[in-house]
Design an enzyme around this catalytic site. Structure first.
Site, short mmCIF file in Angstrom:
data_model
loop_
_atom_site.label_atom_id
_atom_site.label_comp_id
_atom_site.label_asym_id
_atom_site.label_seq_id
_atom_site.Cartn_x
_atom_site.Cartn_y
_atom_site.Cartn_z
N TRP A 143 0.85 -1.19 0.00
CA TRP A 143 0.00 0.00 0.00
C TRP A 143 0.89 1.25 0.00
O TRP A 143 1.80 1.35 -0.81
CB TRP A 143 -1.03 -0.05 1.13
CG TRP A 143 -2.08 -1.10 0.92
CD1 TRP A 143 -2.28 -2.23 1.65
CD2 TRP A 143 -3.07 -1.14 -0.13
NE1 TRP A 143 -3.32 -2.97 1.13
CE2 TRP A 143 -3.82 -2.34 0.04
CE3 TRP A 143 -3.39 -0.30 -1.21
CZ2 TRP A 143 -4.87 -2.70 -0.81
CZ3 TRP A 143 -4.45 -0.67 -2.05
CH2 TRP A 143 -5.16 -1.84 -1.85
N SER A 144 0.68 2.18 0.89
CA SER A 144 1.40 3.45 0.76
C SER A 144 2.87 3.39 1.16
O SER A 144 3.57 4.40 1.05
CB SER A 144 0.69 4.55 1.56
OG SER A 144 -0.49 4.95 0.88
N MET A 145 3.38 2.24 1.59
CA MET A 145 4.83 2.10 1.67
C MET A 145 5.45 2.28 0.29
O MET A 145 6.62 2.63 0.16
CB MET A 145 5.22 0.74 2.25
CG MET A 145 4.81 0.55 3.69
SD MET A 145 5.71 -0.76 4.56
CE MET A 145 5.39 -2.21 3.55
N LYS A 147 4.91 4.66 -1.59
CA LYS A 147 5.30 6.07 -1.71
C LYS A 147 6.77 6.27 -1.38
O LYS A 147 7.46 7.08 -2.00
CB LYS A 147 4.41 6.94 -0.81
CG LYS A 147 2.94 7.00 -1.25
CD LYS A 147 2.11 7.80 -0.28
CE LYS A 147 0.71 8.08 -0.84
NZ LYS A 147 -0.12 6.86 -0.98
#
Length: 412
Positions: A143-145, A147
């Site tokens: 998921w937003s890891m 980013k």
């Protein structure tokens, strides 16, 4: 390699039964009302329904480690020779405090919706455990890891001279964004989530705003490319004025990498990060469309094994060096992991990395309990891959309490 969701559709029936998503006694599964509107999708109805429910409590433990069954993917090739991570296996013989009570570290995984958990100190694996049918070969959705992966790619592109300066306007590289909310915004402001565009990161699907509509169109129905919303998004604040977390900002950074590298985000990730990192297994991105059309979901779509997520964290702990190979500069690591604005009680934000309050620790954090936690003073890296229920704020707070205790732990 780009396996299509259509090959996997027949394998999803058993999972769908878990969801309660099918219409009782219906001859044909029906789309939920929020998916019925808009352009028709080429994605099978059963797959759309499963994507719609992939975050649900009770199902996410499975979907978060089988995203290649739900989406078209693009492979990020591993290294020929993996970075060897030495082991010094040790019982987690410490405790942590949460909400006024002490808990044994061994109880943490069961208390916090854990699929996999790894603790490293000084580059050595002290504890590595898998749960719920996962194992060392399982590739987990970050998921937003993701980013933080994308941030690192921007750092390598800057070092390679593909990007001249973080203070360049994004429109220097993506002229398609002229005239919209991103016009006049710098790369640095986008990295800091201070673009100022009007894209509240809110997913109220009963009353969908910009983010929810984009999620449905790009990720559920594959009718749009996620980053294309940036072309026409209006502005809410002057660039640089306010921090407002938004996945669209990172999607723009992925588009930037695609443009300056002249190829796909996956190819650049393999060449500049995954191969020199010494990853032991291929990673992959989920795509927002079919082969030849879709883009990598660079804001939240990268998948990797537990140990490869740990290698990523160790590279950052080692000031941008992986097993003797320079990935990004130490200056980049320092800038990425420092708060861009004054930290609040929950911490702060650097360049697509979260900073922890009152400490030098920082983390890549993803939806519903994905963490690569790095504590430089104690040389600790912790990776926790989870299936928190949506809105699992208590599990998040308990995880942070465990991380602090694990960082302070000094095994005998």
């Amino acid at each position: 390699m780009r396996p299509s969701v259509f090959r996997h559709a027949a394998r999803l029936g058993a999972v769908l039964a878990l969801l309660g998503a099918a219409t009782p006694l219906s001859a044909q599964q029906q789309l939920p009302p929020p998916l019925e509107n808009g352009a028709a999708s080429g994605v099978p109805v059963a797959v759309q329904v499963l994507r719609w429910h992939m975050l649900d409590d009770g199902v996410s433990t499975l979907t978060f480690r089988n995203m290649d069954q739900l989406f078209t993917t693009r492979t990020v090739g591993a290294a020929g020779t993996p970075w060897h991570l030495p082991r010094a296996d040790h019982a987690l013989d410490f405790s942590y405090e949460f909400k006024g009570q002490r808990h044994a570290a061994d109880d943490f995984a069961a208390r916090s919706y854990t699929n996999a958990l790894l603790v490293m100190k000084d580059g050595r694996i002290l504890s590595e455990n898998y749960y719920n049918g996962s194992d060392a070969s399982t590739r987990f959705m970050g998921w937003s890891m993701t980013k933080s992966i994308t941030s690192t790619l921007v750092g390598t592109a800057l070092a390679d001279g593909l990007i001249q300066s973080l203070d360049d306007p994004i429109t220097r590289y993506l002229p398609e964004l002229r005239g919209g909310g991103y016009d006049g915004t710098t790369i640095r402001q986008i990295l800091q989530m201070r673009s100022g565009v009007d894209y509240p990161e809110r997913y109220d699907f009963a009353n969908p705003g910009a983010a929810a509509r984009n999620h449905i169109a790009a990720l559920v129905k594959n009718n749009a490319r996620f980053a294309d919303a940036a072309r026409t998004i209006p502005r809410a604040h002057p660039p640089g004025q306010e921090f407002a977390y938004k996945t669209l900002d990172t999607a723009v950074l992925g588009w930037l990498i695609e443009r300056v590298s002249g190829g796909s985000v996956a190819a650049y990730t393999a060449r500049k990060l995954w191969e020199p990192l010494g990853a032991e297994a291929d990673g992959y991105y989920i795509m927002d469309g079919a082969p030849g059309v879709g883009r990598e979901f660079s804001g939240a779509g990268f998948n990797a094994t537990l140990r490869d997520w740990a290698r990523f964290g160790q590279m950052m702990l080692d000031q941008g060096v992986a097993d003797g190979r320079r990935i990004v500069s130490s200056e980049w690591v320092a800038g990425a992991s420092a708060p861009a604005v004054t930290e609040g009680e929950d911490g702060g934000y650097g360049l697509q990395w979260w900073t922890m309050p009152g400490s030098d620790a920082y983390a890549a954090i993803g939806l519903q309990g994905q963490f690569v936690y790095i504590d430089p003073p104690t040389r600790t890296v912790i990776v926790k891959l989870s299936h928190f229920p949506p809105g699992g704020t208590e599990a998040d707070a308990e995880s942070r309490a465990f991380f602090r205790a694990a960082a302070a732990w000094t095994p005998e």
